[in-house]
Design an enzyme around this catalytic site. Structure first.
Site, short mmCIF file in Angstrom:
data_model
loop_
_atom_site.label_atom_id
_atom_site.label_comp_id
_atom_site.label_asym_id
_atom_site.label_seq_id
_atom_site.Cartn_x
_atom_site.Cartn_y
_atom_site.Cartn_z
CE1 TYR A 193 -4.23 -1.34 0.11
CE2 TYR A 193 -3.64 -2.40 2.18
CZ TYR A 193 -4.53 -2.23 1.13
OH TYR A 193 -5.69 -2.93 1.09
CB SER A 224 -3.00 -2.73 -6.79
OG SER A 224 -4.40 -2.95 -6.81
CG ASP A 225 -3.17 -4.84 -0.39
OD1 ASP A 225 -4.22 -5.50 -0.51
OD2 ASP A 225 -2.55 -4.77 0.69
CD1 TRP A 226 -9.73 -6.49 -2.14
CD2 TRP A 226 -7.71 -7.01 -2.94
NE1 TRP A 226 -9.84 -7.65 -2.88
CE2 TRP A 226 -8.64 -7.99 -3.38
CE3 TRP A 226 -6.39 -7.13 -3.35
CZ2 TRP A 226 -8.28 -9.06 -4.18
CZ3 TRP A 226 -6.03 -8.21 -4.15
CH2 TRP A 226 -6.95 -9.16 -4.56
N GLY A 228 -5.31 -0.33 -3.52
CA GLY A 228 -3.95 0.22 -3.44
C GLY A 228 -3.40 0.64 -4.79
#
Ligand code: BGC
Length: 840
Positions: A193, A224-226, A228
């Site tokens: 993130y 990507s992270d959620w 992010g």
């Protein structure tokens, strides 16, 4: 699913279709292009087990011991078996891609996700992660190394910039990723993130493109992270293949426009699409159809592996006078907050609904042939215990009804119900709850059940929400959490604090409990800087008010007369969770006092601590036997009991340092975001590297762990091959052989650790660094030769910021071989010539 001709598909896809492929379709699926038979792939968390597509009211799954527990096994073969089973669990949940393992570094014991990562050391973490991925990918399921990189705290995790030197980035934080990829090329990697030195990782070309793809030659999918992903063109150009989750915020029309205006070159978009299509082909042999149903496995052989893993992760920290193992025919008094609950997992995206759990008390009771008694001592919950399991529905089922409406309760009795469920646990994170009849993100739920207390007294009730909530007992509002809400730490840091109320109740009388919930948009909480995960969450709890002094005094009195005493204390998923870093390293209020006073009453009381990261142990010097038992998954209680009774001889070793106090930690003055940045001021001196360099004694050091037997090490042999002028891909090995003997009377496993001490030069380096390890099982009296192989270039190098390369410096290096007990073997080898290198 059939294989796709990737290049042909890239020619045939329209711009709109290409753009669609680069973002998730929903929370857990990639976008399909049915016209070209490109299917949607399913993703699921994660490091502790495969939850499937539902956080809320999902299908139960196997819960594995947390990553620090797996780290404590130091067992590459076991990790590969765990990876295989997790692969099978994924297939049962119709999942192609598992969002794990997590391999960030525990800079601080306070990090909310410390329990999710294997170790403070890159060699241990990367090696274990590599074998875990190997097992999973052998089943055809794609593994995802996360969070790449420097996501080592939760505070302002999206907004914070990790200010880190290039040297620490390479030697500490990137190293586990590099080593894991050497062992197994994971199909996916998830970006962190945070920013690194000012640039978010999901749009950081230097990290994604230069290091990961070009320097390391890795060719998988970067997601990507959620929530992010923070830009359109920058992220695509830096190499971020998929924005997760869907629906997209940054791609869609914005990306099509960026391509049309040449902010993103067509070939750059094609590179992203190519990686995604290659991934579709990679998982194609699984044959999982789109929208596959989610099933539970829960086979006896899996339960056996989970139990073995739980037991092999338990670290025997102290065992004076051989207090342990316990005698099976003696009686036992179990004391403490963690005895009768199962602390099976930390909180956040790692958590899931387990098939079943075994409490430590269950585990001990199943083994003991003597009497087993329990006394509470203290409670350690942060929020009041869930009320749901103590309630009954109108038709007598345990739990409560969950009725969903589009209108608020003020709309009156004619509101139409759009969904009705029966639940037991009175907590739910609704991020992936969908119901076509719900018209918007704003909806309302009435949860109703009946509660009959067993004792008279004052009862505390508590409500925590992402949204709004009121709890009514027999029509009277006892808790109102709808106005003046205060930010708390639950639900990934998005919820309110727990608001409490109290009511006097009578034993045997039945009370109607109604909890009125409004989804996230009904809240007035200021959530700037916090990831908003869908329509909200709720939790309501309650318990009789009890006096702590009375509970402790009872425990002390009973302990003084008991034959064998075990104190089960520690943390739970409330204290260690994604979205929130702990404020301190101490056990919950009352626990230290309970432990100290019980130890004063019974010198042989055994202390078992469950936590994912270190806690302070002010009573450690007074305890004869101390056990570190982590969050142990489904089989937690059985694993602990196996070790307490000696059915499994403990072999685990700490994968993280246990400092004496918070202030001793190298990150103590630089942890939390301050005006958008956190300084990694301790540089490469993370964990044991700091404690050894500064000569600060921890309570228990990295690598420490005892056994019920004893081992000796002898006959150290080191061989190296002549150095080549140019490094080959694999580099030259340093092969160390050592004879290990079980000198005690019980069969058991030893973990042999190989360290390298660098020559002293004008560059500041750690006293020694772990470079290889090996687990070996030995019968009493048996000897075996253990071979440890390290790669010379990697084992001797540090990162030279001037040259922007690894440097293996000429000189004499010492080799140190350690294991259980203080005995060390020493040897040495020579690096003849200083050399520089780059690459995986
Ligand atoms: C976590 C990830 C996780 C994702 C999906 C995020 O909050 O940081 O590790 O995979 O959610 O649950």
């Amino acid at each position: 699913m059939a294989r796709i001709d990737v290049e042909k598909a890239i020619e045939e896809l329209t711009l709109g279709e290409k753009v669609a492929l680069t973002a998730g379709r929903d929370f857990w699926h990639t976008a399909p292009i049915p016209r070209l038979h490109i299917p949607s792939l399913r993703m699921s968390d994660g490091p502790n087990g495969v939850r499937g597509t539902r956080f809320f009211n999902g299908i139960p799954a196997a819960c594995f011991p947390c990553a620090t527990a797996l780290g404590a096994t130091w067992d590459t073969e076991l990790l590969s078996q765990v990876g295989e089973l997790m692969g099978e669990e994924a297939i049962a949940k119709g999942t192609h891609i598992v969002l794990g393992p997590t391999i960030n570094i525990q800079r601080s014991p306070l990090g909310g996700r410390g329990f999710e990562s294997f170790s403070e050391d890159g060699v241990l973490s990367g090696t274990l992660a590599g074998h875990f991925c190997k097992g999973m990918q052998a089943k055809g399921v794609a593994a995802t190394l996360k969070h790449f990189v420097c996501n080592d705290q939760e505070h302002e995790r999206m907004a914070v910039s990790s200010i880190v030197t290039e040297r620490a980035l390479r030697e500490i934080y990137l190293l586990p990723f590099q080593l894991a990829l050497r062992i197994c090329r994971s199909a996916c990697i998830m970006t962190a993130y945070n920013k690194i030195n000012g640039t978010h990782v999901s749009e950081n070309e230097a990290i994604i493109d230069d290091i990961l793809r070009k320097e390391w030659g890795w060719a998988g999918v970067v997601m990507s992270d959620w929530f992010g992903t923070y830009s359109t063109s920058d992220a695509i150009n830096a190499g971020l293949d998929i924005e997760m989750p869907g629906k997209t915020r940054w791609r869609g029309e914005a990306l099509a426009h960026a391509v049309s205006s040449n902010k993103v070159a067509q070939f750059k978009l094609d590179e992203r699409v190519r990686n995604i299509l290659n991934l579709v082909n990679w998982v194609e042999p699984l044959g999982i159809p789109e929208g596959a149903p989610e099933k539970a496995l829960n086979r006896p052989q899996d339960q056996a592996l989970m139990r073995r893993t739980a037991a092999e992760s338990v670290v025997l920290l102290k065992n004076e006078n051989n207090v342990l193992p316990l005698k099976k025919d003696g009686s036992v008094l179990a004391i403490g907050p963690n005895a009768r609950i199962t602390s099976y997992c930390g909180g956040g995206s790692a958590s899931l609904a387990p098939y079943y759990t075994v409490t430590p008390l269950d585990g001990v009771s199943a083994k003991s042939k003597g009497d087993v008694k329990f006394t509470q001592g203290v409670y350690s919950h942060k929020e009041l215990p869930l009320l749901g399991p103590l309630m009954k529905t109108a038709d007598g089922k345990t739990g409560f009804t969950f009725k969903v409406y589009n209108e608020p309760p003020s709309a009156g009795p004619d509101r139409g119900i759009v969904d009705e469920l029966h639940l037991v646990g009175s907590t739910g994170f609704l991020m992936d709850y969908v119901n076509p009849k719900i018209k918007s993100m704003t909806f309302y739920v009435d949860m109703e059940g009946f509660f009959t207390p067993e004792e008279d007294g004052l009862y505390d009730f508590g409500v925590t929400v992402v949204g709004t909530g009121r709890l009514l007992v027999d029509g009277e509002v006892v808790v109102d959490n709808t106005k003046n809400q205060k930010q708390g730490s639950a639900f990934f840091g998005t919820a309110t604090v727990e608001e409490r109320g109290v009511k006097e109740l009578k034993a045997g009388q039945t009370y109607r409990v109604l909890f009125e919930f409004g989804s996230a948009p009904t809240s007035d909480l200021d959530t700037r800087g916090i990831v908003a995960f869908g329509p909200g969450g709720f939790r309501f709890g309650g318990s009789r008010r009890v006096g702590q002094e009375e509970l402790i005094a009872t425990a002390v009195e009973r302990a003084s007369a008991a034959e064998q005493v075990v104190i089960f204390a520690g943390l739970t998923s409330e204290w260690e969770t994604e979205g929130y870093d702990r404020d301190h390293m101490d056990l919950p209020p009352g626990s230290d006092e309970l432990i100290s006073r019980v130890l004063a009453a019974n010198r042989n009381a055994v202390v078992v601590i469950q936590s994912g990261t270190p806690v302070t142990m002010p009573w450690a010097k007074d305890a004869r036997a101390v056990v570190q038992a982590w969050f142990g998954g489904n089989e937690c209680g059985n694993g602990i009991a196996d070790v307490l009774y000696g059915d499994v001889n403990p072999s685990a070793k700490l994968p993280i340092t246990f400092p004496r106090r918070l202030q001793d930690n190298p990150s103590y003055i630089n942890f939390r975001s301050e005006r958008g940045r956190v300084l990694y001021g301790e540089d490469i001196y993370v964990g044991y590297r700091f404690f050894e360099k500064s000569d600060v004694a921890p309570v228990f050091p990295f690598g420490h762990g005892l056994s019920y037997t004893s081992f000796s090490r002898s006959n150290l042999r080191i061989s190296t091959v002549p150095e080549r002028s140019k490094y080959s891909e694999a580099g030259e090995p340093i092969t160390t052989e050592v004879t290990v003997t079980n000198t005690g009377s019980m069969a058991g496993a030893e973990i042999v650790q190989l360290w390298i001490i660098p020559p002293s030069t004008d560059v500041n380096r750690p006293v020694r660094e772990l470079k290889a390890f090996q687990k070996v099982f030995l019968q009493p009296g048996e000897s075996k030769t253990v071979q440890l192989v390290a790669e010379k270039k990697l084992a001797t190098s540090w990162w030279d910021e001037e040259r922007e390369q690894w440097i293996s410096e000429k000189g004499r290096y010492h080799v140190l071989v350690t294991g259980t007990g203080a005995e060390e073997l020493r040897g040495e080898f020579e690096v003849g010539k200083t050399r520089f290198w780059l690459g995986l």
